[in-house]
Design a protein around this motif. Structure first.
Motif, PDB file in Angstrom:
ATOM      1  N   THR A  95      41.952  29.561  27.974  1.00 22.22           N
ATOM      2  CA  THR A  95      42.460  30.898  28.273  1.00 22.22           C
ATOM      3  C   THR A  95      41.533  31.979  27.757  1.00 22.22           C
ATOM      4  O   THR A  95      41.479  33.064  28.320  1.00 22.22           O
ATOM      5  N   SER A  96      40.786  31.675  26.695  1.00 19.68           N
ATOM      6  CA  SER A  96      39.783  32.640  26.254  1.00 19.68           C
ATOM      7  C   SER A  96      38.784  32.877  27.377  1.00 19.68           C
ATOM      8  O   SER A  96      38.357  34.002  27.625  1.00 19.68           O
ATOM      9  N   VAL A  97      38.409  31.794  28.040  1.00 21.43           N
ATOM     10  CA  VAL A  97      37.455  31.936  29.135  1.00 21.43           C
ATOM     11  C   VAL A  97      38.060  32.762  30.255  1.00 21.43           C
ATOM     12  O   VAL A  97      37.406  33.625  30.848  1.00 21.43           O
ATOM     13  N   ALA A  98      39.351  32.498  30.536  1.00 15.66           N
ATOM     14  CA  ALA A  98      39.996  33.267  31.597  1.00 15.66           C
ATOM     15  C   ALA A  98      39.930  34.758  31.289  1.00 15.66           C
ATOM     16  O   ALA A  98      39.771  35.581  32.189  1.00 15.66           O
ATOM     17  N   VAL A  99      40.030  35.109  30.008  1.00 17.10           N
ATOM     18  CA  VAL A  99      39.930  36.523  29.620  1.00 17.10           C
ATOM     19  C   VAL A  99      38.491  36.999  29.743  1.00 17.10           C
ATOM     20  O   VAL A  99      38.192  37.996  30.407  1.00 17.10           O
TER      21      VAL A  99
ATOM     22  N   ALA B 104      41.313  29.819  38.661  1.00 16.51           N
ATOM     23  CA  ALA B 104      40.583  28.556  38.525  1.00 16.51           C
ATOM     24  C   ALA B 104      40.492  28.147  37.057  1.00 16.51           C
ATOM     25  O   ALA B 104      40.694  26.975  36.713  1.00 16.51           O
ATOM     26  N   PHE B 105      40.208  29.113  36.189  1.00 18.25           N
ATOM     27  CA  PHE B 105      40.068  28.756  34.769  1.00 18.25           C
ATOM     28  C   PHE B 105      41.409  28.323  34.175  1.00 18.25           C
ATOM     29  O   PHE B 105      41.462  27.402  33.356  1.00 18.25           O
TER      30      PHE B 105
ATOM     31  N   THR C 216      46.215  21.016  40.855  1.00 17.82           N
ATOM     32  CA  THR C 216      44.938  20.720  41.493  1.00 17.82           C
ATOM     33  C   THR C 216      44.840  21.407  42.849  1.00 17.82           C
ATOM     34  O   THR C 216      43.777  21.904  43.228  1.00 17.82           O
ATOM     35  N   GLY C 217      45.966  21.453  43.555  1.00 13.30           N
ATOM     36  CA  GLY C 217      45.972  22.163  44.835  1.00 13.30           C
ATOM     37  C   GLY C 217      45.644  23.633  44.653  1.00 13.30           C
ATOM     38  O   GLY C 217      44.855  24.208  45.407  1.00 13.30           O
ATOM     39  N   ALA C 218      46.243  24.233  43.616  1.00 16.13           N
ATOM     40  CA  ALA C 218      45.955  25.647  43.343  1.00 16.13           C
ATOM     41  C   ALA C 218      44.490  25.831  42.981  1.00 16.13           C
ATOM     42  O   ALA C 218      43.835  26.778  43.440  1.00 16.13           O
ATOM     43  N   LEU C 219      43.957  24.895  42.172  1.00 21.18           N
ATOM     44  CA  LEU C 219      42.538  24.973  41.816  1.00 21.18           C
ATOM     45  C   LEU C 219      41.682  24.963  43.082  1.00 21.18           C
ATOM     46  O   LEU C 219      40.732  25.745  43.216  1.00 21.18           O
ATOM     47  N   CYS C 220      42.024  24.095  44.024  1.00 17.29           N
ATOM     48  CA  CYS C 220      41.259  24.022  45.275  1.00 17.29           C
ATOM     49  C   CYS C 220      41.364  25.337  46.045  1.00 17.29           C
ATOM     50  O   CYS C 220      40.393  25.786  46.658  1.00 17.29           O
ATOM     51  N   LEU C 221      42.547  25.943  46.013  1.00 20.30           N
ATOM     52  CA  LEU C 221      42.719  27.225  46.693  1.00 20.30           C
ATOM     53  C   LEU C 221      41.780  28.271  46.089  1.00 20.30           C
ATOM     54  O   LEU C 221      41.098  29.010  46.814  1.00 20.30           O
ATOM     55  N   PHE C 222      41.724  28.311  44.749  1.00 16.59           N
ATOM     56  CA  PHE C 222      40.867  29.310  44.103  1.00 16.59           C
ATOM     57  C   PHE C 222      39.393  29.021  44.392  1.00 16.59           C
ATOM     58  O   PHE C 222      38.603  29.932  44.627  1.00 16.59           O
ATOM     59  N   LEU C 223      39.034  27.743  44.386  1.00  8.51           N
ATOM     60  CA  LEU C 223      37.646  27.398  44.694  1.00  8.51           C
ATOM     61  C   LEU C 223      37.318  27.783  46.139  1.00  8.51           C
ATOM     62  O   LEU C 223      36.225  28.278  46.426  1.00  8.51           O
ATOM     63  N   ALA C 224      38.272  27.565  47.045  1.00 12.97           N
ATOM     64  CA  ALA C 224      38.040  27.930  48.452  1.00 12.97           C
ATOM     65  C   ALA C 224      37.845  29.436  48.576  1.00 12.97           C
ATOM     66  O   ALA C 224      37.025  29.901  49.369  1.00 12.97           O
ATOM     67  N   SER C 225      38.587  30.195  47.778  1.00 15.84           N
ATOM     68  CA  SER C 225      38.403  31.650  47.816  1.00 15.84           C
ATOM     69  C   SER C 225      37.031  32.013  47.262  1.00 15.84           C
ATOM     70  O   SER C 225      36.345  32.884  47.796  1.00 15.84           O
ATOM     71  N   LEU C 226      36.620  31.325  46.198  1.00 14.38           N
ATOM     72  CA  LEU C 226      35.307  31.637  45.615  1.00 14.38           C
ATOM     73  C   LEU C 226      34.190  31.353  46.610  1.00 14.38           C
ATOM     74  O   LEU C 226      33.194  32.073  46.662  1.00 14.38           O
ATOM     75  N   VAL C 227      34.351  30.305  47.406  1.00 12.35           N
ATOM     76  CA  VAL C 227      33.281  29.983  48.357  1.00 12.35           C
ATOM     77  C   VAL C 227      33.395  30.854  49.608  1.00 12.35           C
ATOM     78  O   VAL C 227      32.435  30.995  50.366  1.00 12.35           O
TER      79      VAL C 227
END
Lengths: 497, 503
Positions: free
Chosen positions: A250-254, A358-359, A388-399
């Motif tokens: 969470t520090s990284v997220a900040v 993602a973080f 994991t599905g949410a992580l993929c969603l965020f990665l898809a947005s990043l790409v």
């Protein structure tokens, strides 16, 4: 300089978000007097309340400026803006405070072994306060103060895991590079003051508009280092991978999101003021920014493909996205339309939402194995399908897969930069080419987390509800910003006023 | 309310979400049946409309506002080609769902992904808005990645990632084109992504320059690149054999039956209408590319030892006909390419299903590991022979119609096309060779493995998937009129436009 020109007229409503955060920060610190989980819970509640309060206040803060009256200057007495709550701040302040609240919620996933939760929340609120100051800074002094406030909290957050070698390395790198960046920035600012006699953006720009020299160009570049460091653009990016890998999730997220929003906002305000169209050879500023963007994208993409840790991959992704924001800014010098500004803004917002999500998702996955190494992520999709599905969603947005926020942001950046000159055009080419390279890098995370069977079964409990809420909100923002195409027009209209 | 075409996008998406809800999970496969049957029904309805009132105009048109600043709307409509592709998409997904009806590994997720894929392909085939087209075109990579990567074979991860990176890289240039189109239309009387309007602006694309080059020049290349990767045309085809070999049977069926058609459809729908002059200028080169694909695919198929790789390379060869026919610049050629896209959907799906049948029993796909299967599996042998002959273009069966029209068009086309067509006819011999040689090695002769004598013949579920495809191949082969009548006005309008732009 004197104090506020008229303390009786302190613009309370305008600065209410900052005031609430400062109050929340002090109150959170006070809870460290007590011991035990109840007090830590109280700290979290206070921090969340402060962040949400600041968010609400920032929605209805109005617009205006806070300044000082300079007497005995070579000019006549005049009022100089210190903080300016303009359209940029009106958009970014709610974003920062909302993200701050989500960060406080997300903190629930960190194992609080040392029992120093209240201090974590105090540091985070401090980062938020600093970010707000930077966001509305119209002068190099509050900008520097705000960046320092952000840095001090970030140093602590990066090294939060006591006794962890990686965390210690992360904190040390952050401090060393951050210190160097601050020094360079101060050095540049002092030169700017010496060369122009001004510390506020408008004043500097006013003098530069009458003629610039290589010395002022060098001073400007140095003064921008502080913001560049926060945006993690090359060559001020080297700390990011180690910090993002070593610090608690969470520090990284900040650290990966709030400072970027603030630095982007202040650059957005400063660039048109400091660099009017007639400064320097035409196009040189655009060329310089585009080169920074090009190199950041290239370095981020190439390095991302060879990392073995998901958080390091995301760190290089952040470097690329910082470059993308700078690319949008490259279209700005001399431009009259709000297209470049809205593209920058959307890029910053889209990145912040997706990277935060993602973080936090990685943080939830990390609870099971204590690592975000690609090996350790194996079988995460089986274990925690929704996370994991949410992580993929965020990665898809990043790409930049449509119809997500990252797609619209990339669209806006390309649309504004493609006609801004040869260097921005080259950087647009890099942005398009690196899309596929970044996609490959993110796919390595997806491959490990989704497509690979777990080596052995790992028991896992559902994530705490506040973290789930934070992820859901971030996902909705990523989806909403992508589907609501007119957001671009709204941003353009707001930023043009 | 939404019309039938929007329903073919919205309903599969809603069903996909419903399939993930825990209490509804056991119904997931029925949801997939429902979604694909609905698509098939809407496609058939559009076909009936076309049969009643022939013409190249759009049917079942509907539009819902999306963004005023972008000029984008959720607009749908089909002409003959769109209706054919929509029907194909529904039919193949239905067949693939029947083939995967007993999927035991997380079936709810599998069927939800198939439904998502169906929604995306339907959106591509029915969208009359370029932005909707592009969004769906890119978004369908996500379910495809998961379907190959999660349910695939040994090297599924490599194959899935290669597929996604290849296709993503192929379409980034198209993003740039869309942005340029948005900027240009905004400067020319209002932002729009409406495809018929964009097609009517062809002179604008040819005359407006961006960075010193006409939009049409790089725009055509951008669309071409995206489509040639999906098609796939040699030398951009190398992702296909991997994806096919690693994908599970039903996903191979979807890949060959529906996804490859996206590339063809993009050429017919975007590249040719928007940039007619460029299309004409590029035609000789694309003819060569089509010819190379036809021959390269056929020769390579001849040397394959894995049944799936063999069918995959035959797909490269057959899809080359679509490109070659369209590039010939004749109505017959373009019509042949479109018909070929449909019949190849039937025959390749049938062949992949048949490969799946033997793989189910023998757990390998090596051609030389089989032999004499006609003994224990007579129905299988008959169906394999039938599908192979149809694929090889035997007169009276589906594959013949498209190839014949392509040859007819090619021989009457200008320039070097007659010579190239003559060279392409070699592929008919090659196709007969690799397909029939395979049938001989798999189905006839002595048993390849004594244990194969106990193999059960195609069961009812397998026949339910394969027989309709074979029946359709026979119907199209004997009575191609309805299909040709539906597609001809589209091809005529397309080529009138192309040749009109040259004058």
């Amino acid at each position: 300089m004197t104090a506020f020109a008229d303390t009786a007229a302190f613009p309370f409503r305008l600065l209410l978000p900052e005031t609430i955060l400062a109050g929340g920060l002090l109150a959170t610190l006070l809870t460290s007097l007590g011991k035990g989980p109840a007090w830590r819970k109280l700290a979290a509640l206070l921090a969340a309340a402060a962040a949400i309060g600041a968010f609400v206040a920032s929605l209805d803060a109005g617009a205006g400026a806070v300044g000082t009256t300079i007497a005995g200057d070579s000019f006549v007495d005049r009022t100089v803006a210190m903080l300016r709550v303009d359209a940029i701040a009106t958009i970014v302040r709610p974003a920062i405070t909302a993200l701050l609240a989500l960060c406080v919620f997300a903190r629930s996933i960190d194992r609080d072994d040392a029992g120093d939760g209240e201090a974590w929340h105090a540091c985070t609120l401090g980062i938020g306060l600093g970010a707000l100051l930077v966001t509305s800074a119209a002068n190099t002094i509050p900008m520097w103060l705000g960046l320092e406030l952000v840095s001090l909290g970030s140093y602590a957050l990066a090294a939060w895991r006591g006794g962890d070698r990686r965390a210690a390395e992360a904190g040390m790198k952050y401090v060393l590079f951050g210190g160097a960046a601050t020094g360079l920035m101060l050095f540049g600012t002092s030169h700017l003051y010496g060369l122009t006699g001004h510390l506020d953006f408008a004043g500097i720009g006013h003098v530069l508009g009458q003629g610039a020299s290589p010395a002022t160009a060098a001073a400007l570049c140095l003064a921008a280092v502080g913001a560049a460091y926060k945006l993690t653009v090359v060559p001020f990016h080297v700390y990011a991978p180690d910090v993002y890998q070593g610090a608690p999730p969470t520090s990284v997220a900040v650290v990966a999101t709030l400072p970027k929003l603030a630095a982007g906002a202040v650059l957005l305000r400063a660039l048109p003021l400091v660099l009017p169209a007639n400064v320097a050879p035409p196009g040189s500023a655009a060329a310089g920014l585009a080169i920074v963007a090009f190199v950041s994208l290239a370095v981020g993409a190439v390095m991302a493909t060879v990392q073995r840790d998901a958080r390091r991959i995301l760190a290089f992704s952040g470097i690329g996205h910082g470059g993308t924001a700078v690319l949008a800014m490259a279209a700005m010098p001399g431009a009259t339309s709000g297209g470049a500004a809205s593209a920058t803004m959307l890029q910053l917002l889209a990145y912040a939402a997706a990277a935060f999500g993602a973080f936090v998702c990685l943080g939830i996955l990390e609870r099971d194995t204590n690592s975000t190494d690609l090996e350790a992520l194996r079988g995460a999709g089986r274990r925690r399908p929704w996370t994991t599905g949410a992580l993929c969603l965020f990665l898809a947005s990043l790409v930049g897969i449509p119809p997500l926020a990252g797609f619209l942001a990339k669209w806006a950046v390309i649309a504004t930069a493609v006609t801004a000159g040869p260097w921005p055009f080259a950087a647009v080419g890099a942005l398009l080419v690196t899309t596929a390279v970044f996609a490959f890098a993110y796919l390595r995370i997806v491959r490990a987390a989704v497509l690979t069977e777990p080596a052995h079964e790992i028991p896992c409990a559902p994530p705490p509800w506040p973290a789930t809420l934070a992820v859901v909100v971030a996902a909705l923002v990523v989806l909403g910003l992508g589907l609501w195409l007119d957001v671009l027009a709204v941003l353009t209209r707001e930023l043009a006023s | 309310m939404i019309g039938p075409l929007a329903a073919t996008v919205a309903a599969p998406l809603a069903l996909a979400l419903a399939a993930l809800v825990p209490p509804l999970r056991p119904l997931a496969r029925w949801f997939a049946v429902l979604g694909s049957a609905l698509t098939l029904g809407v496609g058939a309805f559009a076909f009936a409309d076309l049969a009643a009132r022939p013409g190249a105009d759009l049917r079942l048109v509907e539009s819902h506002p999306w963004s005023t600043t972008f000029g984008a709307s959720l607009a749908f409509g089909v002409d003959g080609l769109g209706a054919a592709m929509l029907t194909l998409s529904g039919l193949i997904t239905l067949v693939a769902t029947i083939a995967a009806f007993r999927e035991s590994r997380r079936p709810h997720a599998y069927h939800a992904l198939v439904l998502t894929l169906l929604a995306a392909t339907n959106a591509v085939f029915t969208a009359t808005d370029l932005l909707v087209f592009y969004v769906a075109w890119e978004a369908l990579l996500v379910p495809m990645l998961a379907l190959i990567g999660l349910w695939g074979g040994e090297q599924r991860r490599y194959a899935a990632i290669k597929f996604v990176v290849y296709t993503l890289a192929g379409s980034v240039a198209m993003l740039l084109l869309l942005i340029v189109i948005a900027n240009t239309t905004a400067a020319n009387g209002g932002a729009t992504f409406d495809l018929p309007r964009l097609a009517s602006m062809a002179p604008v694309w040819a005359s407006t320059t961006v960075l010193g080059a006409p939009i049409a020049r790089f725009g055509f290349v951008a669309v071409l690149l995206a489509c040639l990767v999906k098609l796939p045309a040699v030398p951009l085809h190398t992702w296909l054999p991997h994806a096919h070999v690693q994908a599970p049977t039903a996903v191979s069926v979807l890949l060959a039956g529906v996804l490859l058609k996206l590339g063809v459809y993009g050429l017919y729908r975007i590249a040719w209408p928007l940039f007619p002059a460029e299309a004409l200028a590029w035609s000789p080169a694309l003819g060569v590319l089509g010819l190379v694909s036809i021959l390269w695919g056929a020769f390579t198929a001849l040397g394959q030892t894995d049944l799936k790789r063999l069918v995959a390379y035959s797909s490269v060869s057959h899809m080359g006909f679509c490109l070659f026919g369209l590039a010939s610049g004749t109505v017959a050629g373009a019509l042949g390419g479109a018909v070929q896209a449909v019949t190849h959907g039937f025959s390749s799906a049938a062949l992949f299903l048949l490969v799946g049948v033997v793989y189910d029993r023998a757990h390998h796909r090596r051609v030389d590991g089989f032999g004499g299967l006609a003994g224990p599996m007579p129905r299988f042998a008959w169906l394999l022979l039938f599908a192979s002959l149809a694929s090889a273009g035997l007169p009276g069966l589906g594959g013949f119609v498209g190839e014949f029209l392509v040859f007819a068009g090619g021989f009457t086309a200008n320039g070097s096309f007659p010579a190239m067509t003559a060279a392409a006819t070699v592929s008919v011999v090659l196709a007969a060779a690799y397909l029939l040689w395979t049938v001989k090695r798999v189905a006839y002769g002595p048993l390849g493995d004594p244990q194969h004598g106990t193999f059960a013949d195609c069961d009812r579920r397998e026949r339910l998937a394969i027989v309709p495809l074979c029946a359709l191949l026979l119907v199209v082969g004997v009575w191609p009129k309805p299909l040709v009548d539906a597609l001809r006005p589209v091809c005529e309008a397309l080529l009138t436009n192309v040749h009109g732009a040259a004058r």
